[in-house]
Scaffold this motif. Structure first.
Motif, PDB file in Angstrom:
ATOM      1  N   SER A  68     154.388 -69.422  -0.739  1.00 37.01           N
ATOM      2  CA  SER A  68     154.484 -68.784   0.340  1.00 37.01           C
ATOM      3  C   SER A  68     155.357 -66.790  -0.658  1.00 37.01           C
ATOM      4  O   SER A  68     154.862 -65.867   0.010  1.00 37.01           O
ATOM      5  CB  SER A  68     155.312 -68.792   1.420  1.00 37.01           C
ATOM      6  OG  SER A  68     154.890 -69.945   2.006  1.00 37.01           O
ATOM      7  N   LYS A  69     155.547 -67.317  -1.117  1.00 35.69           N
ATOM      8  CA  LYS A  69     156.826 -66.147  -1.403  1.00 35.69           C
ATOM      9  C   LYS A  69     155.860 -64.794  -2.437  1.00 35.69           C
ATOM     10  O   LYS A  69     155.916 -63.816  -2.694  1.00 35.69           O
ATOM     11  CB  LYS A  69     157.952 -66.161  -2.105  1.00 35.69           C
ATOM     12  CG  LYS A  69     159.318 -64.953  -2.831  1.00 35.69           C
ATOM     13  CD  LYS A  69     159.699 -65.493  -3.092  1.00 35.69           C
ATOM     14  CE  LYS A  69     160.769 -64.380  -4.228  1.00 35.69           C
ATOM     15  NZ  LYS A  69     162.209 -64.526  -5.004  1.00 35.69           N
ATOM     16  N   TYR A  70     155.036 -65.714  -3.761  1.00 33.54           N
ATOM     17  CA  TYR A  70     154.457 -65.033  -4.076  1.00 33.54           C
ATOM     18  C   TYR A  70     153.153 -63.828  -3.207  1.00 33.54           C
ATOM     19  O   TYR A  70     152.604 -62.893  -3.296  1.00 33.54           O
ATOM     20  CB  TYR A  70     153.014 -65.613  -5.284  1.00 33.54           C
ATOM     21  CG  TYR A  70     152.373 -65.108  -5.579  1.00 33.54           C
ATOM     22  CD1 TYR A  70     150.972 -64.890  -4.840  1.00 33.54           C
ATOM     23  CD2 TYR A  70     152.750 -64.993  -6.928  1.00 33.54           C
ATOM     24  CE1 TYR A  70     149.897 -63.830  -6.332  1.00 33.54           C
ATOM     25  CE2 TYR A  70     151.395 -64.077  -7.376  1.00 33.54           C
ATOM     26  CZ  TYR A  70     150.155 -63.232  -7.228  1.00 33.54           C
ATOM     27  OH  TYR A  70     149.557 -62.785  -7.926  1.00 33.54           O
ATOM     28  N   ARG A  71     152.489 -65.086  -2.119  1.00 30.42           N
ATOM     29  CA  ARG A  71     151.796 -63.850  -0.880  1.00 30.42           C
ATOM     30  C   ARG A  71     152.445 -62.788  -0.566  1.00 30.42           C
ATOM     31  O   ARG A  71     151.937 -61.694  -0.765  1.00 30.42           O
ATOM     32  CB  ARG A  71     151.226 -64.918   0.092  1.00 30.42           C
ATOM     33  CG  ARG A  71     150.535 -64.020   1.269  1.00 30.42           C
ATOM     34  CD  ARG A  71     150.473 -65.754   2.273  1.00 30.42           C
ATOM     35  NE  ARG A  71     148.760 -66.141   1.521  1.00 30.42           N
ATOM     36  CZ  ARG A  71     148.219 -67.088   1.914  1.00 30.42           C
ATOM     37  NH1 ARG A  71     148.574 -67.821   3.122  1.00 30.42           N
ATOM     38  NH2 ARG A  71     147.247 -67.647   1.917  1.00 30.42           N
ATOM     39  N   LYS A  72     153.406 -62.783  -0.152  1.00 27.81           N
ATOM     40  CA  LYS A  72     154.449 -61.436  -0.114  1.00 27.81           C
ATOM     41  C   LYS A  72     154.136 -60.780  -0.799  1.00 27.81           C
ATOM     42  O   LYS A  72     154.573 -59.572  -0.367  1.00 27.81           O
ATOM     43  CB  LYS A  72     155.967 -61.779   0.544  1.00 27.81           C
ATOM     44  CG  LYS A  72     155.664 -62.934   1.745  1.00 27.81           C
ATOM     45  CD  LYS A  72     157.336 -63.249   2.478  1.00 27.81           C
ATOM     46  CE  LYS A  72     157.473 -64.296   3.140  1.00 27.81           C
ATOM     47  NZ  LYS A  72     159.097 -64.731   3.429  1.00 27.81           N
ATOM     48  N   GLU A  73     153.835 -60.631  -1.575  1.00 28.25           N
ATOM     49  CA  GLU A  73     154.907 -59.754  -3.325  1.00 28.25           C
ATOM     50  C   GLU A  73     153.074 -59.641  -3.852  1.00 28.25           C
ATOM     51  O   GLU A  73     153.494 -58.108  -4.571  1.00 28.25           O
ATOM     52  CB  GLU A  73     155.426 -59.896  -3.962  1.00 28.25           C
ATOM     53  CG  GLU A  73     156.872 -60.247  -3.209  1.00 28.25           C
ATOM     54  CD  GLU A  73     157.648 -61.247  -4.776  1.00 28.25           C
ATOM     55  OE1 GLU A  73     159.094 -61.257  -4.487  1.00 28.25           O
ATOM     56  OE2 GLU A  73     157.325 -61.176  -5.530  1.00 28.25           O
ATOM     57  N   SER A  74     152.234 -60.202  -3.630  1.00 25.59           N
ATOM     58  CA  SER A  74     150.454 -59.733  -3.699  1.00 25.59           C
ATOM     59  C   SER A  74     149.992 -58.943  -4.508  1.00 25.59           C
ATOM     60  O   SER A  74     149.028 -58.762  -4.348  1.00 25.59           O
ATOM     61  CB  SER A  74     149.858 -61.371  -3.754  1.00 25.59           C
ATOM     62  OG  SER A  74     149.458 -61.068  -2.774  1.00 25.59           O
ATOM     63  N   HIS A  75     150.498 -58.258  -3.146  1.00 24.20           N
ATOM     64  CA  HIS A  75     149.599 -56.792  -2.994  1.00 24.20           C
ATOM     65  C   HIS A  75     149.944 -56.540  -4.121  1.00 24.20           C
ATOM     66  O   HIS A  75     149.288 -55.132  -4.491  1.00 24.20           O
ATOM     67  CB  HIS A  75     149.727 -56.103  -1.757  1.00 24.20           C
ATOM     68  CG  HIS A  75     151.191 -56.277  -1.470  1.00 24.20           C
ATOM     69  ND1 HIS A  75     152.492 -57.347  -1.306  1.00 24.20           N
ATOM     70  CD2 HIS A  75     152.107 -55.328  -1.675  1.00 24.20           C
ATOM     71  CE1 HIS A  75     153.960 -56.522  -0.994  1.00 24.20           C
ATOM     72  NE2 HIS A  75     153.604 -55.179  -0.877  1.00 24.20           N
ATOM     73  N   LYS A  76     151.036 -56.163  -4.743  1.00 24.99           N
ATOM     74  CA  LYS A  76     151.373 -55.932  -6.005  1.00 24.99           C
ATOM     75  C   LYS A  76     150.619 -55.549  -6.914  1.00 24.99           C
ATOM     76  O   LYS A  76     150.864 -55.020  -8.369  1.00 24.99           O
ATOM     77  CB  LYS A  76     152.917 -56.219  -5.942  1.00 24.99           C
ATOM     78  CG  LYS A  76     154.072 -55.575  -5.235  1.00 24.99           C
ATOM     79  CD  LYS A  76     155.157 -55.942  -5.662  1.00 24.99           C
ATOM     80  CE  LYS A  76     156.521 -55.896  -3.921  1.00 24.99           C
ATOM     81  NZ  LYS A  76     158.016 -56.069  -4.479  1.00 24.99           N
ATOM     82  N   GLU A  77     149.361 -56.896  -6.963  1.00 25.90           N
ATOM     83  CA  GLU A  77     149.177 -57.166  -8.502  1.00 25.90           C
ATOM     84  C   GLU A  77     147.610 -56.982  -7.868  1.00 25.90           C
ATOM     85  O   GLU A  77     147.395 -57.338  -6.928  1.00 25.90           O
ATOM     86  CB  GLU A  77     149.617 -58.074  -9.114  1.00 25.90           C
ATOM     87  CG  GLU A  77     150.615 -58.414  -9.386  1.00 25.90           C
ATOM     88  CD  GLU A  77     150.471 -59.812  -9.681  1.00 25.90           C
ATOM     89  OE1 GLU A  77     150.136 -60.586 -10.523  1.00 25.90           O
ATOM     90  OE2 GLU A  77     152.539 -61.012  -9.773  1.00 25.90           O
ATOM     91  N   SER A  78     146.638 -56.968  -8.777  1.00 26.19           N
ATOM     92  CA  SER A  78     145.153 -56.496  -8.466  1.00 26.19           C
ATOM     93  C   SER A  78     144.864 -57.859  -8.891  1.00 26.19           C
ATOM     94  O   SER A  78     145.203 -58.761  -9.870  1.00 26.19           O
ATOM     95  CB  SER A  78     144.313 -56.060  -9.733  1.00 26.19           C
ATOM     96  OG  SER A  78     144.923 -55.739 -10.699  1.00 26.19           O
ATOM     97  N   THR A  79     143.424 -57.782  -8.217  1.00 23.92           N
ATOM     98  CA  THR A  79     143.125 -58.962  -8.467  1.00 23.92           C
ATOM     99  C   THR A  79     142.796 -59.830 -10.281  1.00 23.92           C
ATOM    100  O   THR A  79     142.800 -60.473 -11.352  1.00 23.92           O
ATOM    101  CB  THR A  79     141.653 -59.786  -8.244  1.00 23.92           C
ATOM    102  OG1 THR A  79     141.816 -59.507  -6.522  1.00 23.92           O
ATOM    103  CG2 THR A  79     140.905 -60.683  -8.113  1.00 23.92           C
TER     104      THR A  79
END
Length: 295
Positions: A267-278
């Motif tokens: 859940s926490k990763y999802r909140k911050e995941s927009h900072k990383e690219s696929t």
């Protein structure tokens, strides 16, 4: 009990290539040696039957027509098969040029296995050594000369088999990785991967450590968590659905595995995941796979 006939010789240890010992043996089921070391090089050649040889955390299943090299002062273990115990001959040797000759033949601690279809010739050479067993200069020269002939007979094919052994191991890992790529979404285990590749779990572990620097379980988990990261960033799927999509039937187990690898909850990763690219997410696993695909 082992039925063996062997001879040990005294040398001045100053020559370029000389015989330390030689012999022949017919073993009983599960007869073993080691783990132990010898102060000289030792080549065993299997005349009949089967067994296995373990060296530097690698295990090799061997049968008639194959042989193995043991390095000086290195721990090694070998054992006869339970149903079809092997018979073998051996020659121990040393000398200032021994390592050079072996490397030229393609034999080393990384490639200790060879094959040779000239069993009768190799046996004849060792028998000749054993018949000339005095400490006189004539027999000494003859044995050391025969050692050169013994190695020359093996030299024709040893290097090729060493490369084939390495290629075979690489193919096993490629097949295992392909299976994981196609089935990570299912609740597969490492035993399923080993069964698909048709090798035992222990050997699969050894191959993954050698080629990828991690165990099969570590690779499977890394691949699943990497795919989970991709889904967490690119979808709004519930955590439970992502867990199932990545082969975890229990969301709690998935969450623990994710946290252990990434240091945070899904859940926490999802909140911050927009900072990383696929691309950055997949780089970790793609790098591992790319290493397998190198020519």
């Amino acid at each position: 009990m082992e039925k063996a006939f062997k001879l040990d010789f005294i040398n001045d240890k100053t020559g370029s290539l000389y015989v330390n010992c030689c012999g022949c043996s017919q073993t009983e089921a599960l007869h073993s040696f080691g783990p132990a070391s010898k102060p000289h090089y030792l080549i065993h050649y299997v005349l009949s039957g089967k067994g296995h040889f373990r060296f530097h955390d690698k295990e090799y299943r061997l049968e008639a027509g194959y042989g193995f090299l043991i390095q000086p002062n290195e721990l090694a273990f070998y054992q006869a098969d339970a149903k079809d115990p092997w018979s073998y001959l051996w020659v121990g040797f040393a000398g200032s040029r021994a390592e050079e000759y072996l490397h030229s033949m393609g034999l080393s601690d990384r490639h200790p296995i060879f094959s040779c279809d000239k069993s009768e010739e190799l046996y004849s050479i060792v028998r000749d050594m054993m018949e000339h067993n005095t400490f006189g200069i004539a027999d000494d020269l003859r044995r050391n000369g025969l050692l050169g002939v013994f190695l020359s007979v093996i030299a024709d094919s040893a290097g090729v088999v060493a490369r084939e052994e390495e290629d075979k191991g690489n193919q096993y890992v490629k097949k295992a990785v392909s299976f994981i790529q196609s089935n990570y979404c299912n609740p597969i285990k490492v035993t399923d991967v080993a069964d698909y590749v048709c090798i035992n779990r222990s050997y699969l572990y050894t191959l993954f450590q050698n080629y990828l620097g991690m165990s099969p379980q570590q690779f499977l988990t890394t691949f699943r968590i990497t795919k989970a990261r991709e889904l967490l960033e690119s979808t709004n799927y519930p955590i439970e659905s992502i867990a199932l999509s990545c082969g975890y039937s229990d969301a709690l187990v998935f969450t623990k595995a994710f946290h252990a690898m990434k240091g945070m909850s899904p859940s926490k990763y999802r909140k911050e995941s927009h900072k990383e690219s696929t691309k950055e997410q997949l780089q970790e696993v793609e790098g591992l796979i790319a290493r397998l695909l190198k020519p």
